[in-house]
Scaffold this active site. Structure first.
Site, short mmCIF file in Angstrom:
data_model
loop_
_atom_site.label_atom_id
_atom_site.label_comp_id
_atom_site.label_asym_id
_atom_site.label_seq_id
_atom_site.Cartn_x
_atom_site.Cartn_y
_atom_site.Cartn_z
N ASN A 79 0.83 -1.21 0.00
CA ASN A 79 0.00 0.00 0.00
C ASN A 79 0.86 1.26 0.00
OD1 ASN A 79 0.69 -0.83 2.70
ND2 ASN A 79 -0.81 0.61 3.52
N GLU A 97 0.52 5.63 0.55
CA GLU A 97 -0.25 6.81 0.96
C GLU A 97 0.60 8.07 0.78
OE1 GLU A 97 -2.16 4.15 4.64
OE2 GLU A 97 -0.87 5.88 5.05
N GLU A 145 -3.19 -4.56 -3.18
CA GLU A 145 -3.60 -5.38 -4.33
C GLU A 145 -3.39 -4.62 -5.63
OE1 GLU A 145 -6.62 -6.42 -1.01
OE2 GLU A 145 -5.24 -4.80 -1.51
N CYS A 163 -10.93 -3.04 -3.69
CA CYS A 163 -9.98 -3.90 -4.39
C CYS A 163 -10.67 -5.06 -5.10
CB CYS A 163 -8.93 -4.43 -3.42
SG CYS A 163 -7.78 -3.14 -2.89
#
Length: 295
Positions: free
Chosen positions: A89, A91, A104, A132
């Site tokens: 992930n 951010e 994902e 996702c």
């Protein structure tokens, strides 16, 4: 990155850490494992296919960039070639949450940009969120895609997403990761813009027709490409900048290394990525120059 790998190695089963360390600590490790490497690890560890993929998740999560949530998620996809691709992930401080990339999406776009035309399975730390599941439903291999979670039986995507809404509901036959070349070209002699056009030609945008691509160049001289990945549900769509940033992080580089960026998109598109691309890059470093071209 090396320290994160070392921490993951220290927590892994000894049989795995001993044989994996020379691979992931190598200078040329690119966040993927070839079929040969994976098969060797299976023999060396005595693990099953599913067990080994789950055991590798902490190494995928080592690539996570999560300054807001501090919640580190890893994902591993297997391309139709048999190669395994890591993802994590991502951010951004100071940018609205809609720019976030899920693990994902990261692993899938990693495989896509490396040339895969479909996936056989995906392994993740936690049950995939609805966002996702919808993103994966756009894939060329969505009907056959298998999902593996820790300590659970492997299931197909559509077991997690019954009665799904997808491209066919909008009359679209093309799918994300299908082989495509849109045939765009430019007379612009800027090398970075030429690479952005290369990414644009691989993009998937059947809903807005905003075929688009991004190229990022870093201080190392390396260039990372991102193609737009559109989704039938719109919101799970992945902008080309994010796809390029994923490739950069998975290559072991840092956002601070970005020297310049180029965005190209179709003039026939019903939307534009220009404003979001500029604002996201400005949050990373306001001094990054962004070249733009509409074809």
């Amino acid at each position: 990155m090396k320290s994160r790998f070392e921490n993951a190695l220290a927590s892994a089963p000894e049989s795995l850490s001993r044989h994996l360390a020379p691979i992931i600590l190598a200078a040329d490790f690119d966040a993927s494992l070839s079929t040969v490497q994976f098969d060797e690890l299976l023999k060396q560890t005595g693990m099953t296919d599913n067990q080994l993929r789950v055991a590798l998740l902490p190494f995928a999560a080592a690539y996570s960039y999560a300054p807001i949530s501090e919640f580190y998620v890893g994902a591993i996809v297997r391309g139709l070639s048999g190669t395994l691709y890591f993802g994590a992930n991502m951010e951004f401080d100071g940018v609205q949450l809609g720019q976030t990339v899920h693990a994902e999406q990261s692993a899938i776009s990693h495989a896509w940009m490396k040339g895969e035309q479909g996936l056989s399975d995906i392994t993740i730390n936690f049950s995939p969120c609805g966002h996702c599941r919808q993103f994966m439903n756009e894939l060329s291999s969505a009907k056959e895609l298998k999902i593996q979670l820790p300590e659970r039986e492997e299931k197909k995507l559509h077991d997690y997403l019954p009665d799904s809404f997808g491209p066919s509901d909008l009359g679209i036959e093309s799918a994300l990761m299908s082989q495509v070349h849109h045939g765009f070209a430019t007379e612009d002699d800027d090398a970075l813009m030429q690479r952005a056009v290369e990414a644009m030609n691989r993009s998937h945008a059947p809903y807005t027709h905003n075929l688009s691509g991004v190229a990022l160049q870093t201080e190392s001289g390396r260039v990372y490409l991102g193609a737009y990945a559109e989704n039938a549900a719109f919101n799970p769509s992945l902008p080309p900048l994010q796809v390029a940033l994923i490739q950069l992080l998975l290559a072991g580089e840092r956002f601070e290394n970005i020297q310049s960026a180029a965005l190209v998109e179709s003039h026939k598109g019903k939307i534009s990525h220009l404003a979001c691309t500029q604002s996201t890059l400005e949050a990373l470093n306001p001094d990054i120059p962004v070249s733009y071209l509409s074809l």
